[in-house]
Design a protein around this motif. Structure first.
Motif, PDB file in Angstrom:
ATOM      1  N   GLU A  38     -34.479  47.486  17.230  1.00  0.00           N
ATOM      2  CA  GLU A  38     -33.449  46.352  16.879  1.00  0.00           C
ATOM      3  C   GLU A  38     -32.139  47.322  16.189  1.00  0.00           C
ATOM      4  N   LEU A  39     -33.009  47.877  15.391  1.00  0.00           N
ATOM      5  CA  LEU A  39     -32.220  48.912  14.483  1.00  0.00           C
ATOM      6  C   LEU A  39     -31.355  49.717  15.122  1.00  0.00           C
ATOM      7  N   SER A  40     -31.897  50.121  15.992  1.00  0.00           N
ATOM      8  CA  SER A  40     -31.318  51.887  16.541  1.00  0.00           C
ATOM      9  C   SER A  40     -29.863  51.033  17.461  1.00  0.00           C
ATOM     10  N   LYS A  41     -30.316  49.920  18.398  1.00  0.00           N
ATOM     11  CA  LYS A  41     -29.498  49.576  18.769  1.00  0.00           C
ATOM     12  C   LYS A  41     -28.274  48.805  18.024  1.00  0.00           C
ATOM     13  N   ASN A  42     -28.654  48.337  16.198  1.00  0.00           N
ATOM     14  CA  ASN A  42     -27.654  47.416  15.289  1.00  0.00           C
ATOM     15  C   ASN A  42     -26.705  48.199  14.897  1.00  0.00           C
ATOM     16  N   PHE A  43     -27.340  49.658  14.964  1.00  0.00           N
ATOM     17  CA  PHE A  43     -26.341  51.512  14.528  1.00  0.00           C
ATOM     18  C   PHE A  43     -26.065  51.247  15.311  1.00  0.00           C
ATOM     19  N   LYS A  44     -26.137  51.583  16.397  1.00  0.00           N
ATOM     20  CA  LYS A  44     -24.843  51.958  17.904  1.00  0.00           C
ATOM     21  C   LYS A  44     -24.112  50.837  18.133  1.00  0.00           C
ATOM     22  N   TYR A  45     -24.208  49.893  17.411  1.00  0.00           N
ATOM     23  CA  TYR A  45     -23.021  48.568  17.533  1.00  0.00           C
ATOM     24  C   TYR A  45     -22.472  48.734  16.212  1.00  0.00           C
ATOM     25  N   TRP A  46     -22.417  49.175  15.238  1.00  0.00           N
ATOM     26  CA  TRP A  46     -22.125  49.165  14.267  1.00  0.00           C
ATOM     27  C   TRP A  46     -20.796  50.217  14.318  1.00  0.00           C
ATOM     28  N   LYS A  47     -20.922  51.332  14.779  1.00  0.00           N
ATOM     29  CA  LYS A  47     -20.109  52.620  15.041  1.00  0.00           C
ATOM     30  C   LYS A  47     -18.965  52.528  15.526  1.00  0.00           C
ATOM     31  N   SER A  48     -18.151  51.117  16.345  1.00  0.00           N
ATOM     32  CA  SER A  48     -16.946  50.535  16.672  1.00  0.00           C
ATOM     33  C   SER A  48     -16.737  49.621  14.626  1.00  0.00           C
ATOM     34  N   THR A  49     -15.509  50.727  15.453  1.00  0.00           N
ATOM     35  CA  THR A  49     -14.342  49.765  13.651  1.00  0.00           C
ATOM     36  C   THR A  49     -13.778  48.571  13.868  1.00  0.00           C
ATOM     37  N   GLU A  50     -13.740  48.512  15.204  1.00  0.00           N
ATOM     38  CA  GLU A  50     -13.355  47.060  15.643  1.00  0.00           C
ATOM     39  C   GLU A  50     -14.570  46.407  15.032  1.00  0.00           C
ATOM     40  N   ASN A  51     -15.804  46.463  15.696  1.00  0.00           N
ATOM     41  CA  ASN A  51     -17.124  45.390  15.086  1.00  0.00           C
ATOM     42  C   ASN A  51     -17.163  44.818  14.378  1.00  0.00           C
ATOM     43  N   LEU A  52     -17.194  46.836  13.065  1.00  0.00           N
ATOM     44  CA  LEU A  52     -16.978  46.744  11.836  1.00  0.00           C
ATOM     45  C   LEU A  52     -16.153  45.602  10.615  1.00  0.00           C
ATOM     46  N   LEU A  96      -8.571  45.174  -3.236  1.00  0.00           N
ATOM     47  CA  LEU A  96      -8.935  46.002  -2.499  1.00  0.00           C
ATOM     48  C   LEU A  96      -9.886  45.188  -0.823  1.00  0.00           C
ATOM     49  N   LEU A  97     -10.691  44.653  -1.089  1.00  0.00           N
ATOM     50  CA  LEU A  97     -10.770  44.611   0.182  1.00  0.00           C
ATOM     51  C   LEU A  97      -9.696  43.604   1.204  1.00  0.00           C
ATOM     52  N   GLN A  98      -9.378  42.987   0.692  1.00  0.00           N
ATOM     53  CA  GLN A  98      -7.520  43.495   1.595  1.00  0.00           C
ATOM     54  C   GLN A  98      -7.113  44.518   2.333  1.00  0.00           C
ATOM     55  N   LYS A  99      -7.366  45.376   1.401  1.00  0.00           N
ATOM     56  CA  LYS A  99      -6.431  46.141   2.055  1.00  0.00           C
ATOM     57  C   LYS A  99      -7.559  47.143   2.890  1.00  0.00           C
ATOM     58  N   LEU A 100      -9.205  46.913   2.839  1.00  0.00           N
ATOM     59  CA  LEU A 100      -9.432  47.699   3.035  1.00  0.00           C
ATOM     60  C   LEU A 100      -9.468  47.655   5.101  1.00  0.00           C
ATOM     61  N   LEU A 101      -8.719  46.542   5.597  1.00  0.00           N
ATOM     62  CA  LEU A 101      -8.326  46.855   7.295  1.00  0.00           C
ATOM     63  C   LEU A 101      -7.453  46.870   7.836  1.00  0.00           C
ATOM     64  N   THR A 102      -7.420  48.069   6.759  1.00  0.00           N
ATOM     65  CA  THR A 102      -5.676  48.918   7.130  1.00  0.00           C
ATOM     66  C   THR A 102      -6.197  50.036   6.436  1.00  0.00           C
ATOM     67  N   ASP A 103      -6.761  50.022   6.081  1.00  0.00           N
ATOM     68  CA  ASP A 103      -7.128  51.333   5.587  1.00  0.00           C
ATOM     69  C   ASP A 103      -6.886  52.114   6.745  1.00  0.00           C
ATOM     70  N   SER A 104      -6.195  53.415   6.597  1.00  0.00           N
ATOM     71  CA  SER A 104      -6.050  54.794   7.913  1.00  0.00           C
ATOM     72  C   SER A 104      -7.464  55.563   7.802  1.00  0.00           C
ATOM     73  N   ASP A 105      -8.443  55.793   6.527  1.00  0.00           N
ATOM     74  CA  ASP A 105      -9.156  56.159   6.479  1.00  0.00           C
ATOM     75  C   ASP A 105     -10.323  55.876   6.629  1.00  0.00           C
ATOM     76  N   LEU A 106     -10.310  53.716   7.670  1.00  0.00           N
ATOM     77  CA  LEU A 106     -11.562  53.279   7.368  1.00  0.00           C
ATOM     78  C   LEU A 106     -12.800  54.277   9.006  1.00  0.00           C
ATOM     79  N   ASN A 107     -12.164  54.691   9.545  1.00  0.00           N
ATOM     80  CA  ASN A 107     -13.395  55.476  10.561  1.00  0.00           C
ATOM     81  C   ASN A 107     -13.840  56.460   9.913  1.00  0.00           C
ATOM     82  N   ASN A 108     -13.366  57.277   9.088  1.00  0.00           N
ATOM     83  CA  ASN A 108     -14.178  58.045   9.009  1.00  0.00           C
ATOM     84  C   ASN A 108     -15.385  57.521   7.447  1.00  0.00           C
ATOM     85  N   LYS A 109     -15.006  56.487   6.842  1.00  0.00           N
ATOM     86  CA  LYS A 109     -15.802  55.491   6.094  1.00  0.00           C
ATOM     87  C   LYS A 109     -16.785  55.612   6.343  1.00  0.00           C
ATOM     88  N   ILE A 110     -16.591  54.932   7.869  1.00  0.00           N
ATOM     89  CA  ILE A 110     -17.617  53.938   8.158  1.00  0.00           C
ATOM     90  C   ILE A 110     -18.882  54.823   9.014  1.00  0.00           C
TER      91      ILE A 110
END
Lengths: 403, 412
Positions: free
Chosen positions: B379-393, B326-340
């Motif tokens: 710092e926390l607020s900035k970091n939340f913004k950073y992790w909105k990006s699917t590519e970053n995650l 499941l960890l392997q498949k996570l990267l190609t999950d079509s619903d990943l944006n919503n999950k994030i």
């Protein structure tokens, strides 16, 4: 459903529903049914299946906490205030229109059996369940809240549907800190009469055995000693809370000083005296290494004897009252804790601001009154021990000499 | 994130302080932090940091044994302490009107302790009882075995309480030396949260703190380049009803708060709620685990990302394989944006839920200040913004596809 509002923290919104009658309403051959029903209520309702329901909550970062206690089922919804109005209607749906699907029932039943099994990993749970068996005999409080294995296995889907019909008729209370719903302000309700001097289990206890033991591989011996007392809405309960404070609140308490500070015998010794609709247990618990077990039991019995024969000094009494009064502030600090406490008091027909008003009534409690109550309730204690067989046998001899 | 009004200040002794205004709180929390957790113990003195924490309550140059507890409780307060891997803290929750007296009592107790032989020997017995009692908490027992196995030559392999034989070898002088070395201003901070009195700066300015002259600087202690084991390890345990599996990956230390938050978001995607990836597959649908959780075990000298399950022994290998798959498949999950998106809301809500009371706030800001992190909420607020990006995650998720360490606790 009786619904109320209480102004609290504005960032977080909560609503807690208390449904009267919890695991103590489980029938004798259906021990565990209200625990299963409680879980099942949260696994889909109306147009939402289990996953859709859960997804809806998660998409707003909300929490739904639920638990079946002896006297009722608590369901608490919590979210950031900005999302709360979208989520709040779910609470009514899960009580009025739960799906109660059979496949979800099977899941909950397995989960209950797993919980029950895992709880046995901690010998304290076993000692405590044994203790309840001897002090409550056939009363519903004598059973494990999680249920009993054979009973759970026997419960069928139609039993749950029948239990749900009964649950719908039970009294329900809702309390929220979100002002949007125009519920009655809790501060404006007429204070209820707190004190009912009714011993609902009957005043005569027909205890058959006052000793129970369980053998385990633990390197420690667990000792629980205590008895039944009174319901929380009895006029006696506040004085027993003072006694609890004297014995166990903070590092100035008697148990801490005797067992830990003066003798280095235990790490943790405490009192358990919960708020119950019927007679609550009042017990002292501790765990101790095998080599110190007999000394510890002798000391504990000596403390118990003092409780029955000596008045608490005036200084100790003042400190105990002060600690009890400040414990209301320390114990109920989060919105969730405050709302849960107040809804629980409502369900006990008590003034929801009982804690805030306790100070005046505390002043009137005397050492003489506490001594009279210990004689009334703690005169015939029971004991549950858990540990190696040879130490349990030795402790039984000490116990038998006294009781 | 708008958590509270925060002000930083330095006491004349060079002790850093943080004040957090929380107007609704009925209690003020005073939290005194030290870089003096078990990471700073010498190898042969396991359990010393925790032992000292117990002994601190045994009196000081002005307070007799038991007097501190009595006076704090008589002021309507409550006190306690906690020792961790990296730090130790002592805290008091007190009604605002008594904050000055409580502060004076706490600083005197913690900074100027006086130990005596009798108390020392009695407390040794108490700690041995605590160790024995902890062995009945099976989750804690197994987790300690896991930590012992996962790190290579790292202080985090040690148990906080120590073992009975370690405790018996500790001498009174060891406590003196440890205290003298680590309980110093440069190594400490004070965090205060609640409805602060108007003259709070004056109160704190006047409180007695230790002088920092000619004292050892614990920043000289450096634990770096430690790695974890790879592969599998099996241990057998008596008296457990379910077997356990722990899968661990080494991740950056708490110094890297951005990545720590990223892993918290990944953890939420994996195990928060019935629809989370691992919960849905293993608990809800296949019903082959009793429970499954994931999370960060954070440390200033290294952190772990852990997936933990409780299950029947016969399902161990199957569950391990499914998790990897499941960890392997996570990267190609079509619903990943919503999950994030969902995970971001859950994690953000949790931060707000867990920073509600004055004691939660003093703990949060105190711990960050101790380790040099000022204004963590910004710092926390900035970091939340950073992790909105699917590519970053996604980049972070890839680290969980690398070799890990797996610890199995077999039910005997």
């Amino acid at each position: 459903m009786k619904s109320y509002y209480l102004k609290l923290n504005h960032k977080i919104s909560l609503a807690n529903i208390w449904i009267e009658g919890g695991t103590s309403l489980d029938k004798k051959d259906e021990k565990g049914i209200n625990q299963i029903l409680c879980k099942l209520l949260t696994r889909g309702c109306s147009k939402y299946d289990n996953y859709e329901f859960s997804d809806f909550l998660d998409s707003y970062g909300a929490e739904l906490n639920f638990e079946a206690f002896e006297d009722g089922i608590s369901i608490c919804l919590k979210s950031l205030s900005e999302y709360f109005d979208k989520l709040f209607p779910l609470l009514n749906l899960l009580i009025e229109e739960p799906n109660l699907y059979e496949k979800e029932f099977i899941y909950c039943k397995k989960e209950s059996l797993d919980y029950l099994r895992k709880s046995k990993e901690n010998p304290f749970n076993i000692a405590f369940n044994n203790f309840k068996k001897i002090i409550y005999i056939d009363h519903p409080y004598s059973f494990n809240c999680l249920g009993e294995e054979e009973s759970i296995k026997r419960i069928k889907h139609y039993d749950i549907l029948k239990e749900y019909k009964l649950l719908k008729k039970r009294k329900k209370y809702l309390l929220t800190n979100n002002a949007k719903y125009n519920f009655l302000n809790l501060k404006k309700i007429k204070p209820l009469n707190h004190f009912k001097d009714v011993n609902k289990l009957g005043s005569k206890l027909l205890i058959k055995n006052n000793y129970i033991e369980h053998y385990s591989n633990s390197k420690q011996i667990i000792i629980i000693i205590g008895s039944q007392t009174c319901p929380y809405n009895s006029k006696d309960s506040l004085a027993l809370k003072v006694l609890e404070s004297y014995l166990s609140y903070g590092m100035s308490s008697l148990l801490f000083k005797v067992f830990r500070e003066n003798n280095g015998l235990t790490y943790d010794a405490g009192v358990f005296y919960p708020s119950r609709k019927f007679n609550a247990p009042f017990l002292i618990y501790l765990s101790v290494s095998e080599k110190n077990a007999s000394l510890t039991l002798n000391l504990l019995l000596s403390i118990w004897n003092d409780l029955l024969s000596k008045k608490i000094s005036e200084d100790e009494l003042s400190l105990a009252k002060l600690k009890l009064n400040s414990s209301f502030l320390h114990h109920f600090r989060t919105c969730e804790d405050i709302i849960f406490r107040k809804v629980r008091l409502l369900s006990l027909d008590m003034d929801p601001f009982y804690d805030e008003k306790a100070k005046d009534r505390l002043e009137a409690i005397s050492s003489k009154e506490i001594l009279a109550l210990t004689k009334k309730y703690l005169n015939y204690p029971c004991i549950s021990v858990s540990g190696s067989k040879h130490v349990c046998k030795y402790l039984k001899k000490i116990w038998d000499r006294k009781y | 994130m708008d958590l509270a009004n925060v002000k930083y200040w330095e006491h004349p002794s060079k002790t850093n302080c943080v004040f957090v205004e929380e107007y609704d709180s009925p209690l003020i929390s005073i939290d005194f932090w030290f870089k003096a957790g078990i990471s700073f113990e010498e190898k042969e003195k396991v359990g010393l940091a925790h032992f000292l924490e117990h002994m601190i309550f045994k009196g000081s140059k002005l307070l007799k044994s038991g007097e501190f507890d009595l006076r704090i409780e008589a002021l309507g307060g409550f006190s306690n302490a906690s020792t961790g891997y990296d730090d130790v803290h002592y805290y008091v929750d007190i009604p605002p009107s008594n904050v000055e007296e409580a502060l004076s009592l706490l600083t005197n107790l913690v900074l100027f302790p006086e130990f005596n032989e009798r108390e020392f020997n009695l407390e040794k017995k108490v700690i041995i009882e605590e160790i024995l009692q902890s062995q009945d908490q099976k989750d804690e027992l197994i987790f300690n075995y896991f930590l012992k196995s996962v790190w290579i030559d790292h202080p985090y392999t040690k148990s906080i309480l120590g073992e009975e034989e370690n405790i018996n070898e500790i001498e009174l002088n060891d406590l003196h030396n440890f205290h003298k070395k680590y309980y110093i201003p440069i190594n400490s901070c004070l965090a205060i949260a609640g409805k602060l009195p108007k003259n709070y700066l004056e109160i704190f300015n006047n409180c007695e703190l230790r002088d920092s002259k000619n004292l050892f600087d614990s920043r000289q202690i450096c634990i770096v380049n430690k790695t974890i084991r790879k592969g599998r390890k099996i241990e057998f345990f008596k008296d457990i009803e379910f077997s356990r599996i722990f899968m661990a990956w080494q991740i950056p230390s708490s110094k890297d708060q951005k990545n720590i938050l990223g892993y918290e978001i990944i953890s939420s995607i994996l195990t928060d709620g019935r629809n989370s990836i691992l919960n849905r597959s293993l608990k809800e649908e296949k019903q082959i685990v009793e429970s499954i959780h994931s999370g960060i075990h954070p440390g200033e000298f290294g952190s772990l990302f852990i997936i933990e399950a409780s299950l029947e022994r016969e399902n161990l290998r199957k569950v391990e394989d499914i998790i990897s798959n499941l960890l392997q498949k996570l990267l190609t999950d079509s619903d990943l944006n919503n999950k994030i998106k969902k995970a971001l809301r859950i994690v953000k809500s949790n931060y707000i839920f867990n920073l509600e009371t004055s004691s939660q706030l003093s703990q949060f800001y105190g711990n960050h200040l101790l380790w040099g992190r000022i204004n963590p909420q910004i710092e926390l607020s900035k970091n939340f913004k950073y992790w909105k990006s699917t590519e970053n995650l996604k980049k972070l998720m890839k680290s969980l596809l690398q070799d890990n360490f797996t610890f199995i606790a077999y039910r005997k």
